[in-house]
Design a protein around this motif. Structure first.
Motif, PDB file in Angstrom:
ATOM      1  N   PHE A   1      26.501  28.949 -61.011  1.00 26.51           N
ATOM      2  CA  PHE A   1      26.370  30.653 -61.331  1.00 26.51           C
ATOM      3  C   PHE A   1      26.844  31.438 -59.949  1.00 26.51           C
ATOM      4  O   PHE A   1      26.610  30.885 -59.054  1.00 26.51           O
ATOM      5  CB  PHE A   1      25.412  30.838 -61.954  1.00 26.51           C
ATOM      6  N   TRP A   2      26.948  32.868 -60.246  1.00 27.07           N
ATOM      7  CA  TRP A   2      26.742  33.469 -59.254  1.00 27.07           C
ATOM      8  C   TRP A   2      25.106  33.869 -58.905  1.00 27.07           C
ATOM      9  O   TRP A   2      24.242  33.926 -59.816  1.00 27.07           O
ATOM     10  CB  TRP A   2      27.470  35.148 -59.499  1.00 27.07           C
ATOM     11  N   PRO A   3      24.653  34.196 -57.483  1.00 29.45           N
ATOM     12  CA  PRO A   3      23.549  34.400 -57.460  1.00 29.45           C
ATOM     13  C   PRO A   3      23.002  35.697 -57.830  1.00 29.45           C
ATOM     14  O   PRO A   3      23.836  36.583 -57.752  1.00 29.45           O
ATOM     15  CB  PRO A   3      23.377  34.280 -55.777  1.00 29.45           C
ATOM     16  N   THR A   4      21.570  35.640 -58.188  1.00 28.35           N
ATOM     17  CA  THR A   4      21.043  37.172 -58.547  1.00 28.35           C
ATOM     18  C   THR A   4      21.217  37.939 -57.293  1.00 28.35           C
ATOM     19  O   THR A   4      21.528  39.309 -57.690  1.00 28.35           O
ATOM     20  CB  THR A   4      19.837  36.809 -58.998  1.00 28.35           C
ATOM     21  N   ASN A   5      20.850  37.648 -56.318  1.00 30.23           N
ATOM     22  CA  ASN A   5      20.881  38.452 -55.000  1.00 30.23           C
ATOM     23  C   ASN A   5      21.748  37.777 -53.892  1.00 30.23           C
ATOM     24  O   ASN A   5      21.436  36.641 -53.397  1.00 30.23           O
ATOM     25  CB  ASN A   5      19.554  38.666 -54.726  1.00 30.23           C
ATOM     26  N   PRO A   6      22.821  38.223 -53.584  1.00 29.73           N
ATOM     27  CA  PRO A   6      23.626  37.716 -52.580  1.00 29.73           C
ATOM     28  C   PRO A   6      23.478  37.761 -51.517  1.00 29.73           C
ATOM     29  O   PRO A   6      23.695  36.936 -50.537  1.00 29.73           O
ATOM     30  CB  PRO A   6      25.097  38.260 -52.914  1.00 29.73           C
ATOM     31  N   TYR A   7      22.264  38.209 -50.914  1.00 29.70           N
ATOM     32  CA  TYR A   7      21.839  38.371 -49.567  1.00 29.70           C
ATOM     33  C   TYR A   7      20.503  37.506 -49.423  1.00 29.70           C
ATOM     34  O   TYR A   7      20.129  37.427 -48.367  1.00 29.70           O
ATOM     35  CB  TYR A   7      20.939  39.935 -49.559  1.00 29.70           C
ATOM     36  N   PHE A   8      19.935  36.893 -50.430  1.00 28.96           N
ATOM     37  CA  PHE A   8      19.140  35.950 -50.250  1.00 28.96           C
ATOM     38  C   PHE A   8      19.743  34.495 -49.537  1.00 28.96           C
ATOM     39  O   PHE A   8      20.800  34.313 -49.795  1.00 28.96           O
ATOM     40  CB  PHE A   8      18.384  35.341 -51.439  1.00 28.96           C
ATOM     41  N   LYS A   9      19.010  33.922 -48.769  1.00 32.56           N
ATOM     42  CA  LYS A   9      19.418  32.615 -48.211  1.00 32.56           C
ATOM     43  C   LYS A   9      19.744  31.528 -48.995  1.00 32.56           C
ATOM     44  O   LYS A   9      20.522  30.935 -49.010  1.00 32.56           O
ATOM     45  CB  LYS A   9      18.126  32.051 -47.330  1.00 32.56           C
ATOM     46  N   SER A  10      18.935  31.685 -50.244  1.00 32.32           N
ATOM     47  CA  SER A  10      19.369  30.724 -51.268  1.00 32.32           C
ATOM     48  C   SER A  10      20.806  30.559 -51.842  1.00 32.32           C
ATOM     49  O   SER A  10      21.479  29.962 -52.479  1.00 32.32           O
ATOM     50  CB  SER A  10      18.326  30.659 -52.550  1.00 32.32           C
ATOM     51  N   ALA A  11      21.422  31.970 -51.603  1.00 31.97           N
ATOM     52  CA  ALA A  11      22.736  32.217 -52.124  1.00 31.97           C
ATOM     53  C   ALA A  11      23.897  31.317 -51.682  1.00 31.97           C
ATOM     54  O   ALA A  11      24.984  31.236 -52.283  1.00 31.97           O
ATOM     55  CB  ALA A  11      23.117  33.764 -51.966  1.00 31.97           C
ATOM     56  N   ILE A  12      23.681  30.804 -50.610  1.00 31.42           N
ATOM     57  CA  ILE A  12      24.571  30.038 -50.072  1.00 31.42           C
ATOM     58  C   ILE A  12      24.812  28.544 -50.838  1.00 31.42           C
ATOM     59  O   ILE A  12      25.863  28.008 -50.632  1.00 31.42           O
ATOM     60  CB  ILE A  12      24.577  29.631 -48.626  1.00 31.42           C
ATOM     61  N   TYR A  13      23.768  28.432 -51.878  1.00 30.62           N
ATOM     62  CA  TYR A  13      24.121  27.026 -52.477  1.00 30.62           C
ATOM     63  C   TYR A  13      24.770  27.386 -53.867  1.00 30.62           C
ATOM     64  O   TYR A  13      25.138  26.528 -54.412  1.00 30.62           O
ATOM     65  CB  TYR A  13      22.531  26.514 -52.773  1.00 30.62           C
TER      66      TYR A  13
END
Length: 705
Positions: free
Chosen positions: A150-162
């Motif tokens: 999926f797309w990340p809920t918040n693209p600015y969180f560190k977890s978004a890179i996964y």
């Protein structure tokens, strides 16, 4: 210097890392890369990996640690070069599912795309919906690996890179701009324990149902969807959409989900009573209001193929489940006759203690489905829309519908798509691995058929006259309730007799329970305090089984109001600031509510809507802080009706000030005229020694000449 020291990175040699690995590899069965990551985490080692392959392995391990799912490590191996793309078939079906459902759910509002229904309730639900259409043997990824597409809920969180962003889908929460104690809590809980132990004792012959109506679901007006529930959890929507609906919008229509939980009875009181089958009936609150006989039809849909001679029912004791109401007792009698039952035991919890009802556990699962939905009705023809535009309460609309059959049909048509939508959504849920069953609301013909079972006994029976005062007109029914039933505050039972001249038991048909078992069904016991050091507890079921039941140990019995206690109202109450009344769900006495300032029209509408939603009991409030209106809290169901209810400037219906009976004895008009207020009593309270009360006219307001 100490601060600088902390910021200097540490670099460990390969020998130090190898020594750590060799020390623990014999004790812990894990991969070398995991051991290396553990070492870095514990020591703060900042050494870089030595080659590109190690970097790729470490990146995959970071994803594993981030998601907490060991299956991801296996799934990611499929991405190695030269390996076939294992999940392509599944991912193609996911994309098709998203495209199909996103088109159905999107609405153009405020120059953005807003959706009022989620694509899926959860990742598990999305995975299940897509998997059921795939051929057997198709590779299906784990839930956590699917989430990473999926797309990340918040693209600015560190977890978004996964997150890969393979699908234009993201998690969103539906956007939208206390447990009270009762004096009978312990007593009612003991009674409920007796009920469960009774079910265990007669397990092979027993059907155990837990009933409750879920909080009503608001239905928005055309073009203005309203949240099905008021609090949100994350659900799946398309990436480019905002999941937004109204929250506390004023609505004219609602849907009532009636929930029945058929409990799988365990073989020990220590085991769980929360396994079984769940049945949900969605009802149009205007056209299909909950009533005792409607609930009996819903019960009959569950037990009709069971064949068990003993029916046990537990509920929260709401108005349509109140065991002391003759209408509820006659409803159970109709079931007793129609299904040739030998024994019915019905119990209820104490006021404000509905959380002990097993069906309450199911409500959280139903909320899971309702979180994903914003609902609105279809638009009716213009003439019908105009008719209901000036009607603001369900009572007003219901009264109008009773006089206009065409309007009734139009309302039914505009709400039907909403119930179908909710039914399909809730039908996808499961309880402990068992699919939740969705039933159709009871029809008028089915309800009339239940009434006909009573009419066969009493030809003059009228379904509109089912109160205690009408029971004397039905001698056969009255005699049966007096001789075959136990009628208590928290318990109602009905037992078949073996007398050949019994009108009811003969109509009910032949016995379907062994004679010796029928004779072993003693009167159901009521809680009795234990002796000696355990006086704060009640005796066990085995100790009281077979004894003569007595209700004298019920704590609320005869409890009186302490007049010295203060009222939890931040101003002095009077007849002038009494703004209306609300009836207690337990005793049905009207209780006044107060506001220091006269409410506006919008506030009056909000209070009326809240009165329809809340299950008020004596001692509670209608609103949580801050309150629009206040009710006296230091009262019980035994408290007399407040004198402000009878204030001369109020036009409230006259009732007995002792018990709330709506047919008080008449008071001469000249007596009423000579007093500022009169508090009447009914015939029954008069026979108990109560007399009408009067308040003299005040002389303080008169001026001297």
């Amino acid at each position: 210097m100490s601060n600088i020291d902390k910021q200097i990175p540490m670099y460990h040699t390969r020998m130090m890392r190898r020594e750590f690995q060799s020390r623990f590899e014999g004790l812990v069965s894990t991969k070398p890369v995991v051991m290396q990551e553990m070492y870095r985490f514990l020591t703060g080692d900042s050494s870089q990996v030595v080659n590109d392959i190690s970097k790729e392995v470490k990146a995959r391990l970071d994803i594993l640690l981030q998601t907490g799912d060991s299956e991801n490590l296996v799934d990611l191996r499929e991405l190695n070069k030269g390996k076939p793309v294992k999940f392509d078939t599944f991912f193609d079906c996911v994309q098709a599912f998203i495209n199909r459902n996103a088109l159905e759910a999107v609405d153009e509002r405020r120059h953005e795309q807003h959706t009022h229904m989620a694509l899926a309730i959860s990742v598990h639900d999305l995975r299940e919906q897509v998997s059921k259409d795939l051929p057997e043997g198709t590779a299906i990824p784990s839930e956590n690996y699917l989430r990473l597409q999926f797309w990340p809920t918040n693209p600015y969180f560190k977890s978004a890179i996964y997150y890969t962003g393979k699908f234009n889908v993201k998690y969103m929460v539906q956007s939208r701009q206390l447990r009270s104690q009762h004096v009978d809590s312990h007593y009612a809980a003991a009674s409920f324990k007796y009920l469960r132990e009774f079910c265990i004792k007669f397990q092979p012959f027993c059907t155990f149902l837990s009933l409750d109506d879920k909080h009503q679901i608001k239905v928005g007006e055309p073009g203005y969807p309203v949240a099905a529930v008021e609090r949100g959890r994350q659900v799946l929507v398309s990436k480019d959409q905002a999941f937004s609906v109204g929250d506390h919008d004023f609505t004219k229509f609602k849907i009532t989900p009636s929930v029945a939980f058929k409990i799988q009875i365990p073989d020990s009181i220590d085991k769980s009573f929360y396994d079984g089958h769940v049945y949900v009936t969605l009802k149009n609150t205007i056209l299909q209001p909950s009533s005792p006989m409607r609930h009996m039809v819903e019960i009959s849909q569950i037990i009709k193929d069971q064949g068990n001679p003993i029916l046990v029912v537990f509920s929260d004791g709401g108005g349509d489940h109140r065991l002391t109401f003759v209408s509820v007792q006659l409803g159970f009698l109709s079931l007793f006759i129609k299904y040739k039952l030998s024994h019915i035991v019905a119990g209820r919890c104490a006021p404000c203690q509905s959380y002990i009802d097993p069906v309450e556990r199911v409500m959280s699962v139903l909320n899971l489905g309702l979180q994903s939905v914003g609902v609105m009705r279809q638009e009716m023809q213009r003439g019908f829309e105009k008719q209901i535009s000036g009607l603001n309460t369900m009572a007003d609309i219901r009264n109008k519908v009773m006089k206009d059959g065409a309007l009734k049909n139009e309302i039914d048509s505009c709400i039907k798509p909403v119930t179908d939508l909710l039914g399909s959504t809730l039908g996808r849920l499961s309880w402990k691995g068992k699919q939740i069953n969705i039933h159709e609301a009871a029809s008028e013909a089915e309800i009339d058929a239940m009434f006909d079972t009573l009419k066969n006994l009493e030809p003059n029976f009228d379904k509109k006259n089912m109160q205690q005062k009408h029971l004397k007109n039905y001698p056969v029914l009255q005699k049966f309730l007096e001789t075959h039933c136990q009628r208590h505050h928290y318990l109602f039972t009905m037992k078949r007799c073996r007398e050949r001249d019994c009108a009811v038991c003969n109509i009910a048909g032949d016995e379907i329970i062994p004679v010796d078992l029928l004779e072993s069904l003693h009167k159901f016991p009521l809680p009795v305090p234990d002796d000696g050091d355990n006086a704060d507890h009640y005796k066990s079921f085995e100790q009281v089984w077979g004894s003569v039941p007595t209700e004298k140990y019920r704590p609320s019995l005869g409890r009186q109001l302490d007049e010295s206690q203060e009222l939890a109202v931040p101003f002095t109450v009077s007849g002038e600031n009494c703004r209306g009344f609300i009836k207690c769900e337990v005793c049905l006495k009207p209780r006044c509510y107060y506001a220091q300032k006269k409410p506006t029209e919008d506030e009056v509408a909000e209070v009326e809507e809240r009165k329809e939603d809340v299950e008020y009991t004596c001692g509670g409030q209608i609103f949580q802080e801050p309150c629009l209106v206040y009710v006296e809290v230091k009262i019980t169901c035994e408290s007399h009706i407040a004198s402000n209810y009878f204030h001369k400037r109020k036009s409230f219906p006259l009732v007995c000030f002792v018990c709330g009976n709506q047919n008080p004895m008449d008071i001469p008009l000249d007596v009423i005229a000579s007093h500022s207020s009169a508090h009447p009593v009914c015939m029954m309270c008069s026979q108990m020694g109560y007399k009408p009360r009067f308040r003299k006219k005040s002389l303080l307001g008169k001026r001297k000449n």
